[in-house]
Design an enzyme around this catalytic site. Structure first.
Site, PDB file in Angstrom:
ATOM      1  N   CYS A 147      43.196  45.248  48.128  1.00  0.00           N
ATOM      2  CA  CYS A 147      41.793  45.664  48.039  1.00  0.00           C
ATOM      3  C   CYS A 147      41.112  45.523  49.392  1.00  0.00           C
ATOM      4  O   CYS A 147      41.214  44.479  50.030  1.00  0.00           O
ATOM      5  CB  CYS A 147      41.027  44.776  47.056  1.00  0.00           C
ATOM      6  SG  CYS A 147      41.510  44.924  45.342  1.00  0.00           S
ATOM      7  N   CYS A 168      46.746  47.049  43.783  1.00  0.00           N
ATOM      8  CA  CYS A 168      46.578  46.001  44.805  1.00  0.00           C
ATOM      9  C   CYS A 168      47.703  44.970  44.667  1.00  0.00           C
ATOM     10  O   CYS A 168      47.987  44.486  43.565  1.00  0.00           O
ATOM     11  CB  CYS A 168      45.228  45.323  44.623  1.00  0.00           C
ATOM     12  SG  CYS A 168      45.023  43.832  45.640  1.00  0.00           S
ATOM     13  N   CYS A 191      38.478  41.495  45.137  1.00  0.00           N
ATOM     14  CA  CYS A 191      39.861  41.043  45.010  1.00  0.00           C
ATOM     15  C   CYS A 191      39.909  39.544  44.667  1.00  0.00           C
ATOM     16  O   CYS A 191      40.624  39.126  43.756  1.00  0.00           O
ATOM     17  CB  CYS A 191      40.616  41.319  46.309  1.00  0.00           C
ATOM     18  SG  CYS A 191      42.414  41.250  46.142  1.00  0.00           S
TER      19      CYS A 191
HETATM   20 ZN   LIG Z   1      42.888  43.199  45.011  1.00  0.00          ZN
END
Ligand SMILES: [Zn+2]
Lengths: 304, 201
Positions: A278, A253, A284
């Site tokens: 994410c 990510c 996240c």
């Molecule tokens: Zn993330």
């Protein structure tokens, strides 16, 4: 009929309007609750129910909303996600609907929720045994595109005759060299019924297997409820020479550096700039708050 | 309550909405985690020999769409049928084959499962839910396995039919057809859905 009085909501200071708790009348809730019990007893089997009109369009997950309304109690903490996010129009509207009609507490934190209604994702944070995951389902019948007649699909399920589904997946392999289905990837539940897991990415399929939470599925337009009890074997259909595989992402990510999670592509500018982040925004955000920083992320203490 | 019969009847739920929801949730988790006893706080005083826990499940789940069958000890107490009819609106039926719910005060005398609707291959959900009144849970002399159970789980309740394990094996062999059991009493409810494998411990 005396005992079927509706609870008079609200109990405190709001205007004197009588709601049914969680919108649905008690008779409708009972009918849905009975369908849920049978769905649990026959994992993966689609129980027909008399779906009600809800004050929102079908595409907004009326089946999931009805299931949530039937299970919800005053002590529940509700989370609603759409494509992994708590803040889309759809998720905000459904959360607001239950805040207003059931006055339940809501949260965006997966770990704090007792009921999670979802469209298109399973949270990245592992679920626990006190949670109920309610899926919004547009098309509950996994065989629908192979056999449009309801009487026929019902019989195929009755006979556990799932050859058609295997043929379809195998045609994929013949054409593309692999199974091309990436969403709503069919699963076999407890060794018996083949089931549509709703349009979640196949990345999420393994989370359904042996999950400690109770998973309930509601399809409003087609009026079906089905279920996966906790700790139930959920097997994604595959072949010995082409075993089931989940999507794999090349990079972590961009915001929180998480790996092994489902990422969405985000377009950054009109010159082809993009990043992968994410899809589960709560996951996240929590990681970023803990100090995890991806290659395009901003350290938490520097963020505005 | 202005109904003329109301004075003669035991009261229903204090709070019809929240008590029904809580009773349903107990039944739901009971069937979702076979053999695990869920607490069922049944604030009811139904006419004997109907137990508060069984009455709470009936009031939460039954209505005019769900015919109820009563076993001999319950059918012999007219107040029980009157209580259920009044609070649920459900018809009380003489034929077990017409029942969607069956209330059993004496599990030792329970009819063969085949007397009740077991669903069809196309509609396995069109089957009875049996509510068995029990005096106690504990003494795990049975072993359960199946959906809802991580590995295996011990389970015990009393009283149960003497040939209980054989009956449950026959019921499992019918899957996805079959009957589903809720065992109610002693402040709790346990579920034995048709998906469960029951063996002697
Ligand atoms: Zn993330």
């Amino acid at each position: 009929m005396s005992a079927q009085a509706t609870s008079s909501m609200p109990r405190s200071s709001m205007p004197d309007i009588t709601y049914n708790f969680a919108y649905l009348d008690e008779q409708t809730k009972r009918m849905i609750r009975r369908a849920i019990l049978k769905a649990i007893a026959v994992p993966g089997y689609q129980v027909p129910f008399a779906a009600r009109e809800m004050p929102m369009p079908y595409g907004w997950g009326t089946g999931g909303v009805q299931v949530t309304a039937a299970v919800l109690g005053p002590k529940d903490v509700l989370k609603v996600i759409d494509q992994g996010a708590d803040d889309t129009t759809n998720a905000v509207a459904i959360r607001g609907f239950f805040e207003k009609t059931a006055r339940v507490a809501t949260t965006t934190a997966t770990a704090d929720a007792t009921v999670i209604q979802t469209r298109h994702r399973i949270p990245e944070t592992a679920l626990n045994e006190n949670q109920i995951l309610v899926y919004q389902v547009p098309i509950p019948e996994p065989l629908r595109f192979l056999e449009p007649r309801e009487t026929e699909t019902r019989q195929l399920h009755a006979l556990a005759e799932y050859g058609l589904m295997h043929v379809k997946l195998y045609e994929d392999i013949a054409r593309h060299g692999h199974i091309a289905t990436t969403y709503a990837y069919p699963v076999e539940v407890a060794g018996r019924y083949v089931m549509d897991p709703s349009p979640i990415p196949k990345f999420d399929n393994p989370k359904m297997d042996d999950c400690p939470a109770l998973q309930l599925f509601g399809a409003g337009r087609e009026k079906r409820i089905y279920a996966i009890p906790p700790h139930t074997r959920v097997h994604s259909l595959d072949f010995e020479d082409h075993p089931f595989k989940v999507q794999h992402f090349a990079k972590p990510c961009a915001l929180c550096a998480a790996t092994g999670v489902y990422l969405d592509e985000v377009i950054l500018d009109d010159k082809g700039g993009r990043m992968f982040v994410c899809s589960d925004t709560d996951y996240c955000n929590t990681r970023q708050a803990q100090g995890h920083v991806g290659e395009l992320g901003v350290p938490a203490e520097d963020a505005a | 309550m202005s109904h003329p019969a109301a004075a003669a009847l035991s009261a229903g739920f204090d709070d019809p909405v929240f008590d029904a929801q809580a009773s349903f949730r107990a039944a739901m988790w009971a069937l979702a985690r076979p053999g695990r006893v869920e607490r069922l706080d049944a604030r009811l005083a139904p006419p004997a020999p109907l137990l508060p826990e069984a009455a709470a499940l009936a009031l939460a789940l039954c209505d005019y769409e769900t015919p109820i069958w009563l076993d001999a000890p319950l059918a012999a107490a007219p107040a029980v049928g009157a209580f259920l009819r009044f609070h649920t609106g459900a018809p009380i039926v003489e034929e077990p084959g017409a029942a969607r719910f069956a209330l059993i005060a004496d599990p030792r005398g329970l009819n063969d499962f085949t007397a009740f609707p077991q669903g069809s291959p196309d509609y396995p959900d069109a089957s009875v839910t049996l509510i068995l009144q029990v005096e106690s849970f504990g003494k795990s002399d049975l072993v359960l396995e199946g959906p809802g159970i991580k590995g295996t789980a011990g389970f015990g309740a009393a009283p149960l039919p003497v040939d209980f394990v054989a009956r449950m094996a026959a019921n499992r062999a019918l899957f996805p057809r079959g009957v589903d059991l809720l065992l109610a009493g002693a402040g709790g409810v346990a579920g034995l859905p048709r998906s469960v494998f029951v063996k002697e411990g």
